[in-house]
Design an enzyme around this catalytic site. Structure first.
Site, PDB file in Angstrom:
ATOM      1  N   ASP A 138      70.718  19.601 -44.441  1.00 30.90           N
ATOM      2  CA  ASP A 138      71.189  19.660 -45.818  1.00 30.90           C
ATOM      3  C   ASP A 138      72.181  20.812 -46.004  1.00 30.90           C
ATOM      4  O   ASP A 138      73.170  20.693 -46.729  1.00 30.90           O
ATOM      5  CB  ASP A 138      70.000  19.835 -46.767  1.00 30.90           C
ATOM      6  CG  ASP A 138      68.960  18.745 -46.590  1.00 30.90           C
ATOM      7  OD1 ASP A 138      69.345  17.594 -46.334  1.00 30.90           O
ATOM      8  OD2 ASP A 138      67.756  19.056 -46.684  1.00 30.90           O
ATOM      9  N   HIS A 177      63.431  18.010 -48.519  1.00 29.12           N
ATOM     10  CA  HIS A 177      64.369  17.384 -47.579  1.00 29.12           C
ATOM     11  C   HIS A 177      64.438  15.871 -47.796  1.00 29.12           C
ATOM     12  O   HIS A 177      64.395  15.095 -46.856  1.00 29.12           O
ATOM     13  CB  HIS A 177      63.964  17.718 -46.139  1.00 29.12           C
ATOM     14  CG  HIS A 177      64.903  17.202 -45.090  1.00 29.12           C
ATOM     15  ND1 HIS A 177      66.254  17.492 -45.091  1.00 29.12           N
ATOM     16  CD2 HIS A 177      64.695  16.400 -44.014  1.00 29.12           C
ATOM     17  CE1 HIS A 177      66.827  16.915 -44.051  1.00 29.12           C
ATOM     18  NE2 HIS A 177      65.906  16.232 -43.388  1.00 29.12           N
TER      19      HIS A 177
END
Length: 334
Positions: free
Chosen positions: A159, A187
């Site tokens: 990310d 996530h």
């Protein structure tokens, strides 16, 4: 020197991750474990002229649980760091949560082996859904009496990598690695919260452009799944992200100071984490972590500096993330 283990080394993430780890000069032994093909992967990597000695392990007999466990034990014994990308990949239309039942069982079995063979190892979990698999790992380690919150990490670096890349494309930065952008929360989807307001150097992205950027960071995995037309998910970028985080952990453990990278950790067990726990209401949360010889040395509270736009994102994050965490804990305790 360091013994690193990749559990799930023959898969789409595991093979490129193992290749990158083989190039790390700090690794002296690279142990590869998977249910198929690992001796071949190890033989291939062993021809590369870098220090790490590579060995591959598979269950010796699927019908004999004791023999299969012995193979895993041999692979894991003496490990300093274990990276776990094992599991099935996402397919078109599949969310990370859809993967839960299969990957949760895989992670539970692997962590049980870790607890019994190398409880002091640093554990880096890539297997999705990370929001649930990390709490599963924590519960297994607690039940075995060997849980150390400083040594358990959920890898959310992809990310961060995406945020750096996408922001660089907007602002015209030729080297995305020069940007530092905190990406916090979890996530998956809306649990991923990029703090663009805290980017260093600062950037000016607002309005519809910020909305599109935020969505792309949150759902970048879907972009890859669609582009691969059902043939896979984000494997190469995830392998890079996994290696980037693993290398930072290894460097910190080896004595390098000042290393900071976001990771999904058990907040109450880490210095600085309790303050963030009170703000978020989440036991597990990804925030920038200062790494040191013992692992997660300090959690850095960037949540308190979120702007109004980011606070709205965080409200959705907390709700979704707490549900994911509870699901993992329930699975582990069943």
């Amino acid at each position: 020197m360091v013994k690193a283990v990749v559990a799930g080394a023959s898969g789409g993430i595991g093979q490129p991750l193992s290749l990158l780890l083989k190039t790390c000069p700090l690794i002296s032994e690279l142990s590869l474990y998977d249910v198929v093909n690992t001796p071949g992967v190890a033989a291939d990597l062993s021809h590369i002229s870098s220090p790490a000695v590579v060995k591959g392990y598979v269950p010796t007999d699927f019908k004999d649980a004791a023999q299969s466990a012995a193979s895993m034990k041999e692979a894991f014994t003496g490990a300093d760091i274990i990276i776990i990308p094992a599991g099935v990949p996402r397919k078109p239309g599949m969310t990370r949560d859809d993967l839960f039942k299969i990957n949760a069982g895989i992670v539970k079995g692997l962590i049980t082996a870790v607890a019994e063979t190398c409880p002091k190892a640093f554990i880096l979990i890539i297997s999705n859904p990370v929001n649930s698999t990390v709490p599963i790992a924590a519960e297994v380690l607690k039940a075995k009496g060997v849980f150390d919150p400083k040594r358990l990490f959920g890898v959310t670096t992809l990310d961060v990598v995406r945020a750096e890349t996408f922001v660089a494309g907007i602002v015209g930065e030729k080297n995305p690695g020069k940007l530092t952008i905190p990406v916090i929360g979890g996530h998956s989807g809306e649990t991923i919260v990029p703090l663009i307001s805290q980017a260093k150097p600062s950037v000016n992205i607002a309005g519809e452009e910020l909305d599109k950027l935020t969505y792309r960071i949150q759902f970048g995995g879907d972009e890859v799944v669609k582009a691969k037309d059902g043939a896979g998910s984000a494997t190469l970028s995830m392998a890079y992200a996994g290696y980037r985080f693993a290398e930072k952990v290894i460097k910190a453990v080896s004595g390098e100071s000042g290393i900071v990278e976001p990771s999904f950790v058990y907040l109450p067990g880490i210095e600085g984490g309790e303050e963030i726990h009170k703000l978020t209401g989440c036991d597990f949360f990804s925030v920038p972590i200062e790494l040191g010889p013992s692992g997660a040395q300090k959690a850095i509270n960037v949540v308190k500096s979120a702007n109004d736009y980011e606070k709205k994102l965080l409200e959705a994050c907390y709700k979704g993330l707490n549900g994911n965490i509870a699901k993992g804990v329930e699975f582990a305790r069943a």
